[in-house]
Scaffold this motif. Structure first.
Motif, PDB file in Angstrom:
ATOM      1  N   SER A   3      30.848  21.386  63.298  1.00 32.13           N
ATOM      2  CA  SER A   3      29.962  20.952  62.226  1.00 32.13           C
ATOM      3  C   SER A   3      30.378  21.613  60.918  1.00 32.13           C
ATOM      4  O   SER A   3      31.067  22.617  60.899  1.00 32.13           O
ATOM      5  CB  SER A   3      28.522  21.337  62.560  1.00 32.13           C
ATOM      6  N   LYS A   4      29.928  21.044  59.811  1.00 31.58           N
ATOM      7  CA  LYS A   4      30.156  21.674  58.515  1.00 31.58           C
ATOM      8  C   LYS A   4      29.475  23.029  58.492  1.00 31.58           C
ATOM      9  O   LYS A   4      28.489  23.243  59.195  1.00 31.58           O
ATOM     10  CB  LYS A   4      29.616  20.769  57.395  1.00 31.58           C
ATOM     11  N   THR A   7      25.666  23.294  58.358  1.00 32.21           N
ATOM     12  CA  THR A   7      24.949  22.404  59.259  1.00 32.21           C
ATOM     13  C   THR A   7      24.587  23.127  60.545  1.00 32.21           C
ATOM     14  O   THR A   7      25.397  23.837  61.114  1.00 32.21           O
ATOM     15  CB  THR A   7      25.810  21.167  59.588  1.00 32.21           C
ATOM     16  N   LEU A  64      24.433   8.984  61.104  1.00 32.89           N
ATOM     17  CA  LEU A  64      25.438   8.492  62.042  1.00 32.89           C
ATOM     18  C   LEU A  64      25.186   9.025  63.436  1.00 32.89           C
ATOM     19  O   LEU A  64      24.516  10.042  63.623  1.00 32.89           O
ATOM     20  CB  LEU A  64      26.846   8.901  61.588  1.00 32.89           C
ATOM     21  N   PHE A  66      27.394  10.316  66.720  1.00 33.93           N
ATOM     22  CA  PHE A  66      28.710  10.741  67.187  1.00 33.93           C
ATOM     23  C   PHE A  66      28.646  11.045  68.678  1.00 33.93           C
ATOM     24  O   PHE A  66      27.562  11.208  69.244  1.00 33.93           O
ATOM     25  CB  PHE A  66      29.166  12.014  66.451  1.00 33.93           C
ATOM     26  N   HIS A  69      29.040  15.476  68.726  1.00 30.19           N
ATOM     27  CA  HIS A  69      29.142  15.989  67.352  1.00 30.19           C
ATOM     28  C   HIS A  69      30.525  15.837  66.741  1.00 30.19           C
ATOM     29  O   HIS A  69      30.800  16.422  65.690  1.00 30.19           O
ATOM     30  CB  HIS A  69      28.719  17.463  67.271  1.00 30.19           C
ATOM     31  N   ASP A  70      31.397  15.062  67.363  1.00 29.12           N
ATOM     32  CA  ASP A  70      32.762  14.876  66.850  1.00 29.12           C
ATOM     33  C   ASP A  70      32.752  13.746  65.827  1.00 29.12           C
ATOM     34  O   ASP A  70      32.555  12.576  66.175  1.00 29.12           O
ATOM     35  CB  ASP A  70      33.708  14.557  68.008  1.00 29.12           C
ATOM     36  N   ARG A  71      32.984  14.107  64.558  1.00 25.76           N
ATOM     37  CA  ARG A  71      32.919  13.125  63.469  1.00 25.76           C
ATOM     38  C   ARG A  71      33.994  12.051  63.564  1.00 25.76           C
ATOM     39  O   ARG A  71      33.916  11.027  62.887  1.00 25.76           O
ATOM     40  CB  ARG A  71      33.006  13.847  62.115  1.00 25.76           C
ATOM     41  N   VAL A  74      32.769   8.000  66.320  1.00 29.58           N
ATOM     42  CA  VAL A  74      31.534   7.358  65.859  1.00 29.58           C
ATOM     43  C   VAL A  74      31.040   6.366  66.917  1.00 29.58           C
ATOM     44  O   VAL A  74      31.806   5.533  67.405  1.00 29.58           O
ATOM     45  CB  VAL A  74      31.763   6.639  64.514  1.00 29.58           C
ATOM     46  N   ARG A  77      25.674   3.720  63.532  1.00 33.88           N
ATOM     47  CA  ARG A  77      25.300   4.089  62.166  1.00 33.88           C
ATOM     48  C   ARG A  77      23.997   3.389  61.808  1.00 33.88           C
ATOM     49  O   ARG A  77      23.811   2.199  62.096  1.00 33.88           O
ATOM     50  CB  ARG A  77      26.411   3.682  61.194  1.00 33.88           C
ATOM     51  N   GLU A 148      23.300  13.730  61.635  1.00 31.88           N
ATOM     52  CA  GLU A 148      23.833  12.963  62.759  1.00 31.88           C
ATOM     53  C   GLU A 148      23.063  13.263  64.028  1.00 31.88           C
ATOM     54  O   GLU A 148      22.373  14.275  64.131  1.00 31.88           O
ATOM     55  CB  GLU A 148      25.329  13.265  62.953  1.00 31.88           C
ATOM     56  N   SER A 150      23.763  12.943  68.465  1.00 33.91           N
ATOM     57  CA  SER A 150      24.866  12.856  69.420  1.00 33.91           C
ATOM     58  C   SER A 150      24.367  12.919  70.850  1.00 33.91           C
ATOM     59  O   SER A 150      23.637  13.853  71.197  1.00 33.91           O
ATOM     60  CB  SER A 150      25.847  14.028  69.233  1.00 33.91           C
TER      61      SER A 150
END
Length: 200
Positions: A3-4, A7, A64, A66, A69-71, A74, A77, A148, A150
């Motif tokens: 994650s960022k 986040t 979104l 995922f 959590h893997d961007r 996808v 959305r 997001e 997941s």
């Protein structure tokens, strides 16, 4: 994919179900968060999500879905209609129409076999309250930016350090307020003393 840095992620281990529509579309559904249930976050604090914490994000933001959590993976959305989010009395309900991709087929198979047993969400806290009157701090999340959701095989509690920074900020703010209140009381006492002396 991580994650960022700002986040946090949380996971709810609840039944995730697969549903097949008449048109052949496969949907997975479950809860990514539940309200009013205390969760022990790494032994540092207990966290509770308040009802309504997701309502603004659901109304305003393009969230979104995922896989784990893997961007780069996808699944759906909100703006395309393939991800549907709602709040009910239990928590944050999620429905994802899985794509006809390898990830979509994998998620379908893993849910059906019972290998995926939870849903998780990535978020940034925008409103919170801290209570440190007990033995362990308690954090109540009042509002988030929901980034997001997941389906996930393992519970995730990433972002604890971010929450700890939030706790330290709350403590610093409380110290400042206490200091300011003490300054006000001192000024009032000085002013009162000066008035008494001037009358003497």
């Amino acid at each position: 994919m991580a994650s960022k840095p700002d986040t946090e992620t949380r996971c709810v281990v609840r039944a995730v179900e697969a549903r097949a529509a008449d048109d052949g579309r496969m949907t997975v559904a479950g809860y990514a968060a539940v309200f009013n249930e205390g969760a022990d976050i790494g032994g540092w604090f207990v966290e509770t999500i308040a009802p309504g914490a997701f309502s603004r994000s659901i109304a305003e933001e393009d969230v979104l879905a995922f896989f784990n959590h893997d961007r780069g993976r996808v699944l759906g959305r909100k703006s395309s209609g393939s991800l549907r989010l709602s709040e009910d009395s239990k928590g944050l309900a999620v429905e994802i129409d899985l794509p006809e991709t390898s990830d979509g087929r994998d998620v379908k198979a893993l849910v059906e076999r019972g290998d995926i047993t939870g849903m998780s969400f990535g978020f940034r806290v925008t409103k919170e309250e801290w209570d440190e009157t007990g033995d362990i701090p308690k954090r109540t999340i009042l509002e988030v930016d929901l980034i997001e959701v997941s389906p996930t095989s393992l519970p995730a509690y990433d972002g604890t350090s971010i929450a700890m920074r939030s706790l330290e900020a709350a403590r610093a703010d409380r110290r400042q307020k206490n200091f300011s209140a003490a300054q006000r009381r001192l000024r009032m006492k000085v002013n009162l003393d000066m008035k008494v002396r001037s009358k003497a």
